[in-house]
Design a protein around this motif. Structure first.
Motif, PDB file in Angstrom:
ATOM      1  N   MET A   1       0.939   2.879  -3.399  1.00  0.00           N
ATOM      2  CA  MET A   1      -0.288   3.161  -3.993  1.00  0.00           C
ATOM      3  C   MET A   1      -0.398   4.339  -4.875  1.00  0.00           C
ATOM      4  SD  MET A   1      -4.192   3.097  -2.582  1.00  0.00           S
ATOM      5  CE  MET A   1      -5.454   3.464  -3.659  1.00  0.00           C
TER       6      MET A   1
ATOM      7  N   MET B   1       0.925  -1.278  -0.032  1.00  0.00           N
ATOM      8  CA  MET B   1      -0.165   0.208  -0.043  1.00  0.00           C
ATOM      9  C   MET B   1       1.004   1.331  -0.004  1.00  0.00           C
ATOM     10  SD  MET B   1      -3.060  -0.887  -0.238  1.00  0.00           S
ATOM     11  CE  MET B   1      -3.831   0.506   0.080  1.00  0.00           C
TER      12      MET B   1
ATOM     13  N   LYS C   1      -5.973  -0.891  -4.933  1.00  0.00           N
ATOM     14  CA  LYS C   1      -6.196  -1.253  -3.659  1.00  0.00           C
ATOM     15  C   LYS C   1      -6.201  -2.728  -3.383  1.00  0.00           C
ATOM     16  CE  LYS C   1      -8.189   2.648  -1.135  1.00  0.00           C
ATOM     17  NZ  LYS C   1      -9.341   3.334  -0.681  1.00  0.00           N
ATOM     18  N   ALA C   2      -7.086  -3.267  -4.223  1.00  0.00           N
ATOM     19  CA  ALA C   2      -7.213  -4.848  -4.293  1.00  0.00           C
ATOM     20  C   ALA C   2      -6.055  -5.593  -4.657  1.00  0.00           C
ATOM     21  CB  ALA C   2      -8.432  -5.259  -5.223  1.00  0.00           C
TER      22      ALA C   2
ATOM     23  N   SER D   1      -9.103   3.361  -8.229  1.00  0.00           N
ATOM     24  CA  SER D   1      -8.293   3.295  -6.835  1.00  0.00           C
ATOM     25  C   SER D   1      -8.843   2.058  -6.115  1.00  0.00           C
ATOM     26  CB  SER D   1      -9.021   4.663  -5.948  1.00  0.00           C
ATOM     27  OG  SER D   1      -8.827   4.403  -4.550  1.00  0.00           O
ATOM     28  N   THR D   2      -9.988   1.576  -6.228  1.00  0.00           N
ATOM     29  CA  THR D   2     -10.500   0.190  -5.720  1.00  0.00           C
ATOM     30  C   THR D   2      -9.579  -0.803  -6.398  1.00  0.00           C
ATOM     31  OG1 THR D   2     -12.945   1.060  -5.546  1.00  0.00           O
ATOM     32  CG2 THR D   2     -12.536  -1.066  -5.505  1.00  0.00           C
TER      33      THR D   2
ATOM     34  N   SER E   1      -2.958  -4.970  -1.791  1.00  0.00           N
ATOM     35  CA  SER E   1      -3.241  -5.432  -0.771  1.00  0.00           C
ATOM     36  C   SER E   1      -3.214  -6.978  -0.577  1.00  0.00           C
ATOM     37  CB  SER E   1      -4.687  -5.062   0.031  1.00  0.00           C
ATOM     38  OG  SER E   1      -5.548  -5.410  -0.714  1.00  0.00           O
TER      39      SER E   1
END
Length: 148
Positions: A119, A116, A144-145, A140-141, A148
């Motif tokens: 990111m 992260m 992040k997936a 962004s979603t 992480s």
């Protein structure tokens, strides 16, 4: 044809068809484009800047519609969504989530991002690559997936 000529043509047809929702949306676009042109260094605005302006206007309309819907004001939400739809006709075709995911995975491989903490770097590169073709929230979603 340039974007402004397209907007003017659409405005004329909306006036002839007495489509008030489309007319309001198109006038907002024309206004934003004129503001951007006159606030700059005297030069015209680039195609990338036009896309950013249109994306911003669509996002504003969708956010407003969401707020109105949460407050059970569908009478106000529906015109906002209709305006967002009209404005988005002038944007480049939006990519599917699968296509965005491919770009994100390629960018992560290129940068060597591992968590992260990377990111911001990945988001910046992906946003530049997909300017106007994807919503920042969706990107962004996905980022992040994958991180992480």
């Amino acid at each position: 044809m340039s974007l402004q000529e397209d907007i003017m043509t659409a405005m004329k047809s909306a006036m002839k068809g007495k489509d008030q929702v489309a007319l309001a949306a198109l006038r907002a676009v024309k206004s934003e484009l004129l503001l951007a042109q006159t606030s700059g260094s005297g030069e015209g605005i680039t195609e990338d800047e036009e896309i950013k302006i249109l994306s911003k206007l669509v996002k504003q309309r969708k956010d407003s519609a969401t707020i109105f819907a949460e407050q059970n004001r569908n009478d106000l939400a529906e015109p906002e969504l209709a305006q967002a739809e009209i404005i988005s006709q002038f944007l480049p075709a939006q990519l599917s989530e699968e296509d965005i995911e491919k770009v994100v995975i390629d960018t992560i491989k290129q940068t060597g991002a591992e968590g992260m903490k990377d990111m911001g770097r990945v988001m910046g590169m992906v946003n530049k690559q997909l300017a106007g073709q994807a919503d920042g929230k969706t990107i962004s979603t996905i980022v992040k997936a994958k991180l992480s």
